[in-house]
Motif scaffolding. Structure first.
Motif, PDB file in Angstrom:
ATOM      1  N   LEU A 101       0.808  -1.212   0.000  1.00  0.00           N
ATOM      2  CA  LEU A 101       0.000   0.000   0.000  1.00  0.00           C
ATOM      3  C   LEU A 101       0.844   1.266   0.000  1.00  0.00           C
ATOM      4  O   LEU A 101       0.349   2.340  -0.352  1.00  0.00           O
ATOM      5  N   ARG A 102       2.110   1.157   0.381  1.00  0.00           N
ATOM      6  CA  ARG A 102       2.986   2.330   0.280  1.00  0.00           C
ATOM      7  C   ARG A 102       3.170   2.723  -1.188  1.00  0.00           C
ATOM      8  O   ARG A 102       3.233   3.916  -1.513  1.00  0.00           O
ATOM      9  N   TRP A 103       3.245   1.714  -2.054  1.00  0.00           N
ATOM     10  CA  TRP A 103       3.338   1.998  -3.490  1.00  0.00           C
ATOM     11  C   TRP A 103       2.064   2.702  -3.969  1.00  0.00           C
ATOM     12  O   TRP A 103       2.130   3.662  -4.739  1.00  0.00           O
ATOM     13  N   TYR A 104       0.912   2.227  -3.524  1.00  0.00           N
ATOM     14  CA  TYR A 104      -0.356   2.878  -3.899  1.00  0.00           C
ATOM     15  C   TYR A 104      -0.352   4.352  -3.494  1.00  0.00           C
ATOM     16  O   TYR A 104      -0.712   5.231  -4.287  1.00  0.00           O
ATOM     17  N   LEU A 105       0.085   4.631  -2.257  1.00  0.00           N
ATOM     18  CA  LEU A 105       0.100   6.015  -1.785  1.00  0.00           C
ATOM     19  C   LEU A 105       1.065   6.863  -2.610  1.00  0.00           C
ATOM     20  O   LEU A 105       0.776   8.023  -2.941  1.00  0.00           O
ATOM     21  N   ILE A 128      -7.417   8.575   1.635  1.00  0.00           N
ATOM     22  CA  ILE A 128      -7.508   8.801   3.081  1.00  0.00           C
ATOM     23  C   ILE A 128      -8.177   7.616   3.764  1.00  0.00           C
ATOM     24  O   ILE A 128      -7.743   7.166   4.829  1.00  0.00           O
ATOM     25  N   GLN A 129      -9.243   7.082   3.151  1.00  0.00           N
ATOM     26  CA  GLN A 129      -9.903   5.897   3.717  1.00  0.00           C
ATOM     27  C   GLN A 129      -8.920   4.741   3.867  1.00  0.00           C
ATOM     28  O   GLN A 129      -8.904   4.052   4.899  1.00  0.00           O
ATOM     29  N   ILE A 130      -8.108   4.523   2.852  1.00  0.00           N
ATOM     30  CA  ILE A 130      -7.164   3.400   2.877  1.00  0.00           C
ATOM     31  C   ILE A 130      -6.131   3.593   3.977  1.00  0.00           C
ATOM     32  O   ILE A 130      -5.771   2.651   4.690  1.00  0.00           O
ATOM     33  N   VAL A 131      -5.656   4.819   4.160  1.00  0.00           N
ATOM     34  CA  VAL A 131      -4.681   5.085   5.219  1.00  0.00           C
ATOM     35  C   VAL A 131      -5.313   4.843   6.594  1.00  0.00           C
ATOM     36  O   VAL A 131      -4.718   4.195   7.465  1.00  0.00           O
ATOM     37  N   ILE A 132      -6.525   5.334   6.806  1.00  0.00           N
ATOM     38  CA  ILE A 132      -7.192   5.185   8.102  1.00  0.00           C
ATOM     39  C   ILE A 132      -7.467   3.710   8.404  1.00  0.00           C
ATOM     40  O   ILE A 132      -7.371   3.266   9.551  1.00  0.00           O
ATOM     41  N   LEU A 137       0.155   1.405   7.537  1.00  0.00           N
ATOM     42  CA  LEU A 137       0.446   2.426   6.520  1.00  0.00           C
ATOM     43  C   LEU A 137       0.493   3.823   7.118  1.00  0.00           C
ATOM     44  O   LEU A 137       1.042   4.743   6.500  1.00  0.00           O
ATOM     45  N   GLN A 138      -0.049   4.014   8.309  1.00  0.00           N
ATOM     46  CA  GLN A 138      -0.303   5.363   8.824  1.00  0.00           C
ATOM     47  C   GLN A 138       0.965   6.172   9.074  1.00  0.00           C
ATOM     48  O   GLN A 138       1.035   7.346   8.706  1.00  0.00           O
ATOM     49  N   LYS A 139       1.977   5.564   9.677  1.00  0.00           N
ATOM     50  CA  LYS A 139       3.207   6.310   9.936  1.00  0.00           C
ATOM     51  C   LYS A 139       3.898   6.683   8.629  1.00  0.00           C
ATOM     52  O   LYS A 139       4.377   7.819   8.463  1.00  0.00           O
ATOM     53  N   TYR A 140       3.946   5.739   7.679  1.00  0.00           N
ATOM     54  CA  TYR A 140       4.567   6.031   6.377  1.00  0.00           C
ATOM     55  C   TYR A 140       3.814   7.158   5.683  1.00  0.00           C
ATOM     56  O   TYR A 140       4.423   8.064   5.103  1.00  0.00           O
TER      57      TYR A 140
END
Length: 549
Positions: A101-105, A128-132, A137-140
């Motif tokens: 998911l870091r790649w997605y962001l 934002i939904q995906i991060v929450i 993923l939140q810290k990255y």
């Protein structure tokens, strides 16, 4: 000639239709070079559009990164009339095939940077939904958006995403300092649109929740907008100014952690729903099918109302260990009748905040639900609401806990949940993931300072621990985050860690240095923890064993 263009168009169209047949997409992917040539070089806009559609259809887990990168490259030179669709397709593919998911962001941030005007609300909302919804993923995400906001020319959509994520997860990058985070975001304020300014005001008040020292600066910003012509900005400024000027508990209660988005549609489904609603509004599609679906749902609800056996056993050791290892969020309790989730903020000071979600999975109301605590000495817990409440069938209700640490402790507090189900009183126990590591905050240090400080701390606890449920490499990579300590960059066989243990005693904050050396060899781990007080070192070692032994 025109005829040749028609043939190219028909060829791409035929391949697009074939690619939708099971097993054909992989074979058509072998023509990737030809398809990409049509996308980049063909003079006919309709052919380029057809090539884009074909790439979207043949994209798979194996080639998704290559296709996404090609589409990002094409985005720089794409016709303006297809950029919005191109951006949308890239975002959908990045989400659909994201193994990391870091790649997605990173892809979404590139879209905002390269073509921010064409990034629709659905795209940045979804990011934002995906991060929450993904704690890992939140810290990255917070760190990535912090660096992105350094750029004063960042597109406004990037400012929206960055301010929301940092406002929500500033505690995860607390080492940057509240003042630095505020200044990084606030430099975009004056040039932002009113809608974005409204989001920034919300971000500022959330930062005050994590960094109380920002209250004077943020109050000055709110004061400027208490009489602003824009009603939305004026209302937010007045309300937020009142909240941060009141008792701190009000700020903490109002701006607690956002819960995970339940049943959130992925971007592709969102677009389909949006387009379907638009067609219905234009009279292009009837609503009969939707009505039928509602009737079926009612029938299912009636079936679920059959007699149920309600069983509320105590929390399992496995469930407790899972949330302790996660550190930020997870399930406190799982049974066929009730599910209790939790999100936590810790590793900042002597306070730990937890938001609990009670999910009633039965057809009965859980009435008069209340909690009580059996806490170790030095741990104080307050719940809100403190009065008994009801969780209706298929409903979720939140409760907030604030935990204050007065001195080191070695055992987690136990919470007893009591409620009435179908006239009978039920109760069960669960251990809260409240351990000493939640009250440690990182202390930045270099190798020289670490070595000199190590010799000054005389209280030591050490033990060789056999690891369970985690391998040595993973432990070495994650121990700093798990204990909220700073990992010192230095040449050493062991992992060097340094932090501050935070407590609150006799009305005053107490801070004690804590250092650790963690050396892993196979499934064995030598743990050495030092502090000025033996109770700090002993409790930290006990926590390590509870988590990893």
């Amino acid at each position: 000639s025109l005829k040749e263009a028609n043939v190219r168009y028909l060829g791409l169209d035929a391949m697009t239709r074939l690619a939708r047949i099971e097993g054909m997409a992989a074979q058509i992917s072998q023509q990737m070079t030809t398809i990409l040539f049509s996308l980049r070089k063909d003079q006919d806009a309709s052919i380029r559009k057809r090539a884009l559609d074909l790439l979207f259809v043949i994209c798979s887990k194996e080639n998704s990164r290559k296709i996404t990168q090609e589409l990002l490259s094409f985005l720089k030179v794409a016709d303006y009339k297809i950029r919005e669709e191109l951006v949308l397709k890239i975002a959908i593919l990045a989400e659909r095939f994201a193994s990391d998911l870091r790649w997605y962001l990173d892809v979404v941030l590139k879209l905002i940077t390269m073509a921010g005007d064409y990034v629709s609300d659905e795209i940045w909302y979804r990011s934002i939904q995906i991060v929450i919804n993904n704690e890992k993923l939140q810290k990255y995400a917070a760190m990535t958006m912090f660096h992105a906001l350094q750029d004063e020319s960042l597109h406004e959509n990037g400012i929206k995403v960055g301010s929301y994520i940092i406002g929500e997860f500033s505690d995860l990058i607390a080492t940057k300092g509240g003042d630095k985070l505020f200044q990084t975001i606030h430099k975009h304020f004056e040039t932002a649109s009113p809608r974005t300014k409204a989001l920034l005001l919300s971000c500022y008040v959330k930062l005050c929740n994590s960094f109380p020292e920002l209250v004077p600066k943020v109050t000055a910003v709110f004061q400027r907008y208490t009489a602003h012509a824009d009603e939305e900005l004026q209302q937010r400024a007045c309300e937020y100014k009142t909240i941060i000027s009141s008792e701190r508990k009000l700020l903490e209660d109002v701006f607690e952690l956002m819960p995970a988005f339940e049943n959130a549609l992925d971007l592709d489904e969102k677009i389909k729903v949006r387009d379907k609603k638009a067609k219905i509004a234009n009279g292009e599609v009837g609503e009969e099918k939707e009505d039928d679906g509602e009737d079926e749902g009612e029938d299912e609800d009636e079936d679920e109302e059959e007699q149920e056996d309600i069983d509320l056993p105590d929390q399992t050791e496995e469930t407790f260990k899972e949330i302790v290892m996660s550190g930020k969020s997870g399930y406190l309790y799982k049974s066929d009748a009730l599910q209790i989730g939790a999100k936590m903020i810790a590793g900042v000071n002597h306070e730990m905040k937890m938001k609990i979600f009670y999910g009633n999975k039965t057809s009965y109301a859980l009435e008069n639900l209340s909690v009580s605590f059996n806490s170790p000495p030095g741990v104080m817990i307050k719940e809100s609401p403190s009065e008994p409440f009801t969780v209706n069938p298929k409903e979720q209700k939140p409760q907030f806990l604030k935990v204050v640490c007065a001195r080191p402790f070695t055992a987690p507090p136990v919470m007893t949940v009591t409620c009435t189900v179908d006239g009978e009183e039920e109760s069960f126990n669960l251990k809260l993931p409240v351990l000493v590591n939640q009250f440690i905050s990182p202390y930045p240090s270099d190798a020289a300072k670490f070595k000199s400080s190590w010799t000054t701390l005389t209280a030591e606890a050490r033990e060789v621990v056999t690891l369970k449920g985690i391998d040595g490499k993973t432990l070495s990579d994650t121990i700093a985050d798990a204990f909220h300590m700073h990992k010192v960059e230095m040449q050493a066989a062991a992992v060097p860690l340094i932090g501050i243990f935070n407590a609150f005693a006799n009305g005053n904050p107490v801070k004690m240095p804590i250092m650790a050396s963690v050396a892993v060899k196979g499934s064995q781990c030598q743990v050495i923890i030092r502090s000025k007080h033996a109770s700090v070192a002993d409790s930290a070692l006990a926590t390590f064993k509870l988590m990893f032994a």
